[in-house]
Write a protein that holds these residues in place. Structure first.
Motif, PDB file in Angstrom:
ATOM      1  N   THR A  54       0.920  -1.135   0.045  1.00 28.05           N
ATOM      2  CA  THR A  54      -0.117   0.102   0.094  1.00 28.05           C
ATOM      3  C   THR A  54       0.903   1.202  -0.002  1.00 28.05           C
ATOM      4  O   THR A  54       1.748   1.554   0.740  1.00 28.05           O
ATOM      5  CB  THR A  54      -0.894   0.108   1.165  1.00 28.05           C
ATOM      6  N   GLU A  56       0.520   5.242   0.623  1.00 30.43           N
ATOM      7  CA  GLU A  56      -0.379   6.042   1.491  1.00 30.43           C
ATOM      8  C   GLU A  56      -0.081   7.402   1.141  1.00 30.43           C
ATOM      9  O   GLU A  56       1.194   7.856   1.735  1.00 30.43           O
ATOM     10  CB  GLU A  56      -0.486   5.751   3.033  1.00 30.43           C
ATOM     11  N   GLN A  61      -4.958   6.457  -1.273  1.00 29.76           N
ATOM     12  CA  GLN A  61      -4.196   5.201  -1.163  1.00 29.76           C
ATOM     13  C   GLN A  61      -4.244   4.574  -2.242  1.00 29.76           C
ATOM     14  O   GLN A  61      -5.049   4.624  -3.315  1.00 29.76           O
ATOM     15  CB  GLN A  61      -4.632   4.219   0.014  1.00 29.76           C
ATOM     16  N   THR A  63      -2.965   0.747  -4.297  1.00 25.19           N
ATOM     17  CA  THR A  63      -2.519  -0.457  -3.968  1.00 25.19           C
ATOM     18  C   THR A  63      -1.406  -1.280  -5.098  1.00 25.19           C
ATOM     19  O   THR A  63      -1.618  -0.457  -6.071  1.00 25.19           O
ATOM     20  CB  THR A  63      -3.842  -1.430  -4.053  1.00 25.19           C
ATOM     21  N   SER A  78      -0.217  -1.575 -10.602  1.00 25.92           N
ATOM     22  CA  SER A  78      -1.285  -0.649 -10.043  1.00 25.92           C
ATOM     23  C   SER A  78      -2.173  -0.502 -10.999  1.00 25.92           C
ATOM     24  O   SER A  78      -2.121  -0.635 -12.024  1.00 25.92           O
ATOM     25  CB  SER A  78      -0.412   0.535  -9.606  1.00 25.92           C
ATOM     26  N   ASP A 154      -1.254  -4.877   2.937  1.00 26.49           N
ATOM     27  CA  ASP A 154      -2.464  -4.830   2.156  1.00 26.49           C
ATOM     28  C   ASP A 154      -3.631  -4.056   3.039  1.00 26.49           C
ATOM     29  O   ASP A 154      -4.094  -4.583   4.069  1.00 26.49           O
ATOM     30  CB  ASP A 154      -3.095  -6.276   1.619  1.00 26.49           C
ATOM     31  N   TYR A 155      -3.968  -2.734   2.972  1.00 34.00           N
ATOM     32  CA  TYR A 155      -4.678  -1.992   3.709  1.00 34.00           C
ATOM     33  C   TYR A 155      -6.059  -1.338   2.544  1.00 34.00           C
ATOM     34  O   TYR A 155      -6.592  -0.396   2.880  1.00 34.00           O
ATOM     35  CB  TYR A 155      -3.972  -0.631   4.351  1.00 34.00           C
ATOM     36  N   ARG A 156      -6.391  -2.399   1.738  1.00 37.37           N
ATOM     37  CA  ARG A 156      -7.510  -2.012   0.977  1.00 37.37           C
ATOM     38  C   ARG A 156      -8.924  -1.853   2.109  1.00 37.37           C
ATOM     39  O   ARG A 156      -8.994  -2.742   2.721  1.00 37.37           O
ATOM     40  CB  ARG A 156      -7.700  -3.073   0.060  1.00 37.37           C
TER      41      ARG A 156
END
Length: 216
Positions: A54, A56, A61, A63, A78, A154-156
């Motif tokens: 990720t 930020e 954001q 991915t 991406s 992974d901060y989806r």
């Protein structure tokens, strides 16, 4: 008993539907088109998702999917989302390749104010022709020193965690140059301590992913 157990037995879990890059998880696989419009590192390749990272930024954001195939190249995927969504496919350059492809005096202007560098690609030697389709003859700078944090997670759908000092990722500044058709880019990330990543990026239609296979 066999009939009754099949009648009342546990139903099979439905298979995960995988039909778009946003749904890719670690362990999933994709195959790319075998069109000659793609560079040899991508053409017809089957690639496995090795990691999901990720980026930020202050207002967004992004991915990043890390892909590996049968070759030695690591491919970074991406999504470029504007009026339409495109695949952003990238490879990383080491310092030797940066020197071979670009004039370093021109390249250093990327980091100077006012962030309006112009970059011309050198004539490729025979051993560099595998990079030809990643490159354009000329690039112009479109962003300079955009601050962000890189997370190897992974901060989806969620905000990356923070500690008492704020964001927890690796801090960096991002610079980008586009070619005249805006379908190829040079992306540069400078991290604290001076470590610098240089990427060649091409933008391609989503249809270049021909097939998806969910991981186990």
């Amino acid at each position: 008993m066999g009939f009754l157990s099949s009648l009342f037995g546990k139903k099979e879990e439905p298979k995960r539907q995988l039909d778009h890059p946003t749904k890719l998880n670690k362990g999933d696989m994709i195959s790319l088109d075998d069109s000659f419009a793609l560079p040899p590192q991508l053409r017809g390749q089957q690639l496995r998702v090795e990691a999901v990272n990720t980026y930020e930024y202050q207002r967004k954001q992004q991915t990043e999917w890390v892909l590996k195939g049968h070759g030695n190249d690591t491919i970074f995927l991406s999504l470029d989302e504007d009026d339409e969504t495109y695949l952003g496919l990238s490879i990383k350059l080491n310092r030797g390749l940066v020197e071979a492809l670009f004039d370093l005096d021109q390249f250093s202007e990327i980091f100077e104010e006012p962030g309006k560098a112009e970059l011309t690609t050198k004539t490729l030697s025979a051993d560099l022709h595998d990079y030809e389709q990643w490159l354009s003859a000329h690039y112009h700078q479109v962003s300079s020193g955009d601050f962000g944090y890189f997370h190897r997670q992974d901060y989806r759908g969620q905000k990356p965690p923070q500690d008492a000092d704020g964001a927890t990722g690796d801090a960096f500044e991002a610079y980008q140059l586009l070619d005249d058709d805006e379908d190829k880019a040079i992306d540069v990330e400078v991290y604290e301590g001076g470590e610098t990543d240089v990427m060649l990026t091409i933008y391609r239609p989503l249809s270049d992913i021909r097939d998806y296979w969910p991981g186990a």
